[in-house]
Design a protein around this motif. Structure first.
Motif, PDB file in Angstrom:
ATOM      1  N   ASP A 132       0.812  -1.218   0.000  1.00  0.00           N
ATOM      2  CA  ASP A 132       0.000   0.000   0.000  1.00  0.00           C
ATOM      3  C   ASP A 132       0.850   1.276   0.000  1.00  0.00           C
ATOM      4  OD1 ASP A 132       1.040   0.168   2.514  1.00  0.00           O
ATOM      5  OD2 ASP A 132      -0.877   0.260   3.572  1.00  0.00           O
ATOM      6  N   THR A 133       2.169   1.131  -0.155  1.00  0.00           N
ATOM      7  CA  THR A 133       3.042   2.320  -0.077  1.00  0.00           C
ATOM      8  C   THR A 133       2.579   3.415  -1.033  1.00  0.00           C
ATOM      9  OG1 THR A 133       4.904   0.897   0.469  1.00  0.00           O
ATOM     10  CG2 THR A 133       5.424   3.147  -0.201  1.00  0.00           C
ATOM     11  N   GLU A 134       2.225   3.022  -2.270  1.00  0.00           N
ATOM     12  CA  GLU A 134       1.908   4.057  -3.257  1.00  0.00           C
ATOM     13  C   GLU A 134       0.674   4.870  -2.853  1.00  0.00           C
ATOM     14  OE1 GLU A 134       1.640   1.267  -6.508  1.00  0.00           O
ATOM     15  OE2 GLU A 134      -0.471   1.745  -6.771  1.00  0.00           O
ATOM     16  N   GLU A 135      -0.205   4.269  -2.030  1.00  0.00           N
ATOM     17  CA  GLU A 135      -1.424   4.989  -1.646  1.00  0.00           C
ATOM     18  C   GLU A 135      -1.097   6.250  -0.849  1.00  0.00           C
ATOM     19  OE1 GLU A 135      -3.978   2.105   0.246  1.00  0.00           O
ATOM     20  OE2 GLU A 135      -3.799   0.804  -1.521  1.00  0.00           O
ATOM     21  N   TRP A 136      -0.055   6.198  -0.002  1.00  0.00           N
ATOM     22  CA  TRP A 136       0.283   7.403   0.754  1.00  0.00           C
ATOM     23  C   TRP A 136       1.494   8.133   0.174  1.00  0.00           C
ATOM     24  CZ3 TRP A 136       5.170   6.543   2.523  1.00  0.00           C
ATOM     25  CH2 TRP A 136       5.542   5.236   2.859  1.00  0.00           C
ATOM     26  N   ALA A 137       2.304   7.430  -0.616  1.00  0.00           N
ATOM     27  CA  ALA A 137       3.554   8.056  -1.080  1.00  0.00           C
ATOM     28  C   ALA A 137       3.322   9.105  -2.171  1.00  0.00           C
ATOM     29  CB  ALA A 137       4.510   6.989  -1.587  1.00  0.00           C
ATOM     30  N   MET A 138       2.290   8.912  -3.017  1.00  0.00           N
ATOM     31  CA  MET A 138       2.091   9.873  -4.113  1.00  0.00           C
ATOM     32  C   MET A 138       1.882  11.292  -3.569  1.00  0.00           C
ATOM     33  SD  MET A 138       2.404   7.814  -6.650  1.00  0.00           S
ATOM     34  CE  MET A 138       2.301   9.098  -7.867  1.00  0.00           C
ATOM     35  N   GLY A 139       1.243  11.382  -2.419  1.00  0.00           N
ATOM     36  CA  GLY A 139       0.972  12.694  -1.816  1.00  0.00           C
ATOM     37  C   GLY A 139       2.211  13.358  -1.226  1.00  0.00           C
ATOM     38  N   LEU A 140       3.313  12.640  -1.192  1.00  0.00           N
ATOM     39  CA  LEU A 140       4.556  13.215  -0.650  1.00  0.00           C
ATOM     40  C   LEU A 140       5.394  13.890  -1.732  1.00  0.00           C
ATOM     41  CD1 LEU A 140       5.674  10.208   1.614  1.00  0.00           C
ATOM     42  CD2 LEU A 140       4.445  12.266   2.327  1.00  0.00           C
ATOM     43  N   LEU A 141       4.953  13.738  -2.995  1.00  0.00           N
ATOM     44  CA  LEU A 141       5.724  14.340  -4.098  1.00  0.00           C
ATOM     45  C   LEU A 141       5.352  15.808  -4.276  1.00  0.00           C
ATOM     46  CD1 LEU A 141       5.348  11.465  -6.751  1.00  0.00           C
ATOM     47  CD2 LEU A 141       7.478  12.145  -5.602  1.00  0.00           C
ATOM     48  N   LYS A 142       6.312  16.604  -4.740  1.00  0.00           N
ATOM     49  CA  LYS A 142       6.036  18.019  -5.026  1.00  0.00           C
ATOM     50  C   LYS A 142       4.988  18.087  -6.149  1.00  0.00           C
ATOM     51  CE  LYS A 142      10.700  19.547  -3.832  1.00  0.00           C
ATOM     52  NZ  LYS A 142      12.029  19.959  -4.310  1.00  0.00           N
ATOM     53  N   PRO A 143       3.832  18.678  -5.906  1.00  0.00           N
ATOM     54  CA  PRO A 143       2.795  18.664  -6.946  1.00  0.00           C
ATOM     55  C   PRO A 143       3.147  19.573  -8.130  1.00  0.00           C
ATOM     56  CG  PRO A 143       2.078  19.942  -5.030  1.00  0.00           C
ATOM     57  CD  PRO A 143       3.415  19.357  -4.674  1.00  0.00           C
ATOM     58  N   TRP A 144       2.664  19.214  -9.291  1.00  0.00           N
ATOM     59  CA  TRP A 144       2.823  19.988 -10.523  1.00  0.00           C
ATOM     60  C   TRP A 144       4.287  20.375 -10.785  1.00  0.00           C
ATOM     61  CZ3 TRP A 144      -1.250  19.021 -13.128  1.00  0.00           C
ATOM     62  CH2 TRP A 144      -2.447  18.835 -12.449  1.00  0.00           C
ATOM     63  N   SER A 145       5.178  19.431 -10.466  1.00  0.00           N
ATOM     64  CA  SER A 145       6.604  19.720 -10.639  1.00  0.00           C
ATOM     65  C   SER A 145       7.266  18.668 -11.526  1.00  0.00           C
ATOM     66  CB  SER A 145       7.295  19.689  -9.269  1.00  0.00           C
ATOM     67  OG  SER A 145       7.279  18.349  -8.777  1.00  0.00           O
ATOM     68  N   GLY A 146       6.477  17.667 -11.970  1.00  0.00           N
ATOM     69  CA  GLY A 146       7.085  16.561 -12.704  1.00  0.00           C
ATOM     70  C   GLY A 146       7.813  15.593 -11.794  1.00  0.00           C
ATOM     71  N   ALA A 147       7.523  15.653 -10.488  1.00  0.00           N
ATOM     72  CA  ALA A 147       8.150  14.718  -9.543  1.00  0.00           C
ATOM     73  C   ALA A 147       7.713  13.295  -9.871  1.00  0.00           C
ATOM     74  CB  ALA A 147       7.756  15.097  -8.121  1.00  0.00           C
ATOM     75  N   LYS A 148       8.542  12.326  -9.459  1.00  0.00           N
ATOM     76  CA  LYS A 148       8.297  10.946  -9.908  1.00  0.00           C
ATOM     77  C   LYS A 148       8.275   9.953  -8.752  1.00  0.00           C
ATOM     78  CE  LYS A 148      10.535  12.104 -14.219  1.00  0.00           C
ATOM     79  NZ  LYS A 148      10.961  13.461 -13.808  1.00  0.00           N
ATOM     80  N   TYR A 149       7.262   9.091  -8.773  1.00  0.00           N
ATOM     81  CA  TYR A 149       7.216   7.924  -7.887  1.00  0.00           C
ATOM     82  C   TYR A 149       7.598   6.719  -8.735  1.00  0.00           C
ATOM     83  CZ  TYR A 149       5.151   3.872  -5.561  1.00  0.00           C
ATOM     84  OH  TYR A 149       4.957   2.621  -4.999  1.00  0.00           O
ATOM     85  N   VAL A 150       8.625   5.974  -8.296  1.00  0.00           N
ATOM     86  CA  VAL A 150       9.113   4.813  -9.055  1.00  0.00           C
ATOM     87  C   VAL A 150       9.067   3.595  -8.148  1.00  0.00           C
ATOM     88  CG1 VAL A 150      11.089   3.812 -10.251  1.00  0.00           C
ATOM     89  CG2 VAL A 150      10.700   6.290 -10.359  1.00  0.00           C
ATOM     90  N   THR A 151       8.318   2.579  -8.539  1.00  0.00           N
ATOM     91  CA  THR A 151       8.287   1.375  -7.710  1.00  0.00           C
ATOM     92  C   THR A 151       8.965   0.201  -8.407  1.00  0.00           C
ATOM     93  OG1 THR A 151       6.938  -0.191  -6.458  1.00  0.00           O
ATOM     94  CG2 THR A 151       5.968   0.662  -8.507  1.00  0.00           C
ATOM     95  N   LEU A 152       9.694  -0.580  -7.605  1.00  0.00           N
ATOM     96  CA  LEU A 152      10.309  -1.806  -8.112  1.00  0.00           C
ATOM     97  C   LEU A 152       9.396  -3.005  -7.908  1.00  0.00           C
ATOM     98  CD1 LEU A 152      13.994  -1.272  -6.962  1.00  0.00           C
ATOM     99  CD2 LEU A 152      13.203  -1.592  -9.316  1.00  0.00           C
ATOM    100  N   VAL A 153       8.263  -2.758  -7.243  1.00  0.00           N
ATOM    101  CA  VAL A 153       7.369  -3.878  -6.937  1.00  0.00           C
ATOM    102  C   VAL A 153       6.104  -3.722  -7.778  1.00  0.00           C
ATOM    103  CG1 VAL A 153       6.268  -5.167  -5.080  1.00  0.00           C
ATOM    104  CG2 VAL A 153       8.314  -3.799  -4.593  1.00  0.00           C
ATOM    105  N   SER A 154       6.135  -4.286  -8.992  1.00  0.00           N
ATOM    106  CA  SER A 154       5.004  -4.160  -9.906  1.00  0.00           C
ATOM    107  C   SER A 154       4.336  -5.524 -10.082  1.00  0.00           C
ATOM    108  CB  SER A 154       5.476  -3.653 -11.276  1.00  0.00           C
ATOM    109  OG  SER A 154       5.899  -4.746 -12.064  1.00  0.00           O
ATOM    110  N   PRO A 155       3.072  -5.520 -10.542  1.00  0.00           N
ATOM    111  CA  PRO A 155       2.363  -6.806 -10.682  1.00  0.00           C
ATOM    112  C   PRO A 155       2.580  -7.493 -12.027  1.00  0.00           C
ATOM    113  CG  PRO A 155       0.852  -5.006 -11.089  1.00  0.00           C
ATOM    114  CD  PRO A 155       2.190  -4.372 -10.807  1.00  0.00           C
ATOM    115  N   LEU A 156       3.483  -6.979 -12.878  1.00  0.00           N
ATOM    116  CA  LEU A 156       3.583  -7.498 -14.245  1.00  0.00           C
ATOM    117  C   LEU A 156       3.781  -9.014 -14.299  1.00  0.00           C
ATOM    118  CD1 LEU A 156       3.794  -7.187 -17.307  1.00  0.00           C
ATOM    119  CD2 LEU A 156       6.218  -6.688 -17.034  1.00  0.00           C
ATOM    120  N   LEU A 157       4.817  -9.518 -13.634  1.00  0.00           N
ATOM    121  CA  LEU A 157       5.103 -10.954 -13.748  1.00  0.00           C
ATOM    122  C   LEU A 157       4.059 -11.799 -13.016  1.00  0.00           C
ATOM    123  CD1 LEU A 157       9.006 -11.149 -13.507  1.00  0.00           C
ATOM    124  CD2 LEU A 157       7.556 -10.994 -15.502  1.00  0.00           C
ATOM    125  N   LEU A 158       3.532 -11.271 -11.897  1.00  0.00           N
ATOM    126  CA  LEU A 158       2.467 -12.011 -11.202  1.00  0.00           C
ATOM    127  C   LEU A 158       1.248 -12.131 -12.107  1.00  0.00           C
ATOM    128  CD1 LEU A 158       2.576 -10.531  -7.572  1.00  0.00           C
ATOM    129  CD2 LEU A 158       3.281 -12.817  -8.313  1.00  0.00           C
TER     130      LEU A 158
END
Ligand code: NDP
Length: 377
Positions: free
Chosen positions: A260-286
């Motif tokens: 659930d990290t992304e649920e609260w982490a997106m709000g920690l980025l500088k808004p309207w600045s092109g800031a980036k959230y990058v996760t290494l834990v994606s559901p692609l292979l699952l």
């Protein structure tokens, strides 16, 4: 992250002899838990099948969470497609499968078009997940996937770095848009910073001049501060999001935890600045494992698109997935940073080759503080 080390000049040209000998390796013959690991002395030494390949005698290997997951069958659908793309091998089977993604060792043979390496060179590499791994005496890789090992490190120390380095650089550079030239004073948050990827990423970002905040357990604070972390948030001491929300917002978040990290982490980025959230834990292979190749890829693509669209339109921030990418030239530059003393190996535990199952058990217990390494030879 520029490819400054031009890989030019013919070092040596030699051809691969036909090899009939067998080697020592840990293999699995089916997916499952620790019981499926089998030691054998009777698996063929890999041959050089392409002119750009090198044969490496492995001195040390290290384990990553991916090895435990692959042992259980994670990613098999997509990885088998890569191993046999056109289903041309009528009797194709990935077994016996050799795990292990990192290696440090010595080149013993080269294909006829190899220009950068010669027998006797000490090298390190991260083995792509679709290739036979490094829990074996010998591995064959293309020369693009291989790099000169840092001279200042032992093989044990060197084996702890390549896979997490290639992963961290893929995430921070390709997905996160950071590099040596633009990171000064950028605010970066790393979640799960006490493990393999995190301990490498902290050090790399500090060499680039970034301001690094991390989340980890309280007992890892000394480790991450020692590697350069500026601010440390103990995720076991109350609500981690609340602790981070009172801080200045971030330019880039590297998420090594997922859930659930992304649920609260997106709000920690500088808004309207092109800031980036990058996760290494994606559901692609699952997704591809559970739904098949087409449906799984479509589902993952849709998930990514929806999340990326929602975040860019509502807050002007990017949502991205990152993946390990094999890249020898990038390791050349990491090697320079290591030899300059700017990046240290973080070896938490080492095991002899006879104790590979115990090394897997160590990894499965979680709570990594850096890397677990296996001395192969
Ligand atoms: P490790 O197992 O080495 O490290 C994970 C670290 O996270 C541990 O130190 C653990 O310590 C800590 N941790 C666990 N839960 C939390 C939490 N809630 N908050 C903060 N820290 C936490 O993993 P890696 O560094 O090698 O990899 C990180 C993740 O990235 C893994 O999920 C891995 O599968 C994935 N990965 C994906 C790749 C890709 O290509 N997409 C490539 C490489 C890795 P403790 O539990 O004691 O707090």
């Amino acid at each position: 992250w520029s490819k400054t080390l031009a890989r030019t000049g013919c070092r040596n040209v030699c051809s691969s002899p036909s090899r009939l000998q067998s080697m020592s390796a840990w293999v699995i013959d089916q997916y499952g838990s620790s019981g499926v690991l089998r030691h054998t002395e009777e698996i063929a030494i890999p041959s050089i099948n392409f002119a750009n390949e090198v044969l490496i005698k492995v001195s040390a290997a290290s384990l990553n969470p991916l090895d435990v997951n692959m042992r259980g069958g994670y990613g098999a659908t997509l990885l088998n497609l890569r191993r046999d793309p056109l289903s041309v091998m009528s009797s194709f089977s990935e077994f016996p499968l050799i795990l292990g993604r990192d290696l440090s060792g010595v080149v013993v043979d080269c294909g006829s078009e190899v220009t950068h390496f010669a027998p006797g060179d000490e090298v390190w590499a991260a083995v792509p997940p679709w290739k036979q791994g490094s829990l074996a005496e010998y591995v064959t890789l293309t020369e693009y996937e291989v790099s000169y090992k840092p001279k200042s490190l032992s093989h044990i120390e060197a084996a702890s770095i390549p896979y997490v380095a290639n992963t961290a650089l893929s995430a921070l550079v390709n997905a996160g848009g950071l590099c040596r030239e633009n990171s000064l004073n950028k605010r970066v948050l790393i979640t799960g910073a006490s493990g393999g990827v995190g301990t490498f990423s902290i050090q790399l970002l500090k060499t680039w001049g970034a301001h690094v905040t991390v989340t980890c357990s309280q007992n890892a604070e000394g480790l991450v501060r020692g590697l350069g972390a500026d601010e440390v948030v103990d995720y076991t001491a109350g609500d981690v999001a609340e602790q981070l929300e009172i801080m200045e917002k971030f330019d880039v978040i590297l998420d090594n935890v997922g859930g659930d990290t992304e649920e609260w982490a997106m709000g920690l980025l500088k808004p309207w600045s092109g800031a980036k959230y990058v996760t290494l834990v994606s559901p692609l292979l699952l997704n591809t494992d559970s739904m098949g190749l087409l449906d799984g890829t479509l589902r993952a693509g849709l998930t990514l698109h929806n999340k990326a669209f929602q975040n860019i339109t509502s807050a002007g921030v990017f949502y991205r997935w990152a993946f390990y990418a094999p890249d020898g030239p990038t390791l050349d530059e990491v090697s320079q940073l290591v030899d300059a003393g700017k990046i240290l190996p973080v070896v938490e535990a080492q095991f002899p080759f006879t104790q590979v199952p115990q090394a897997f058990q160590k990894l499965e217990q979680g709570h990594a503080r850096g890397k677990t390494v296996v001395k192969v030879a």
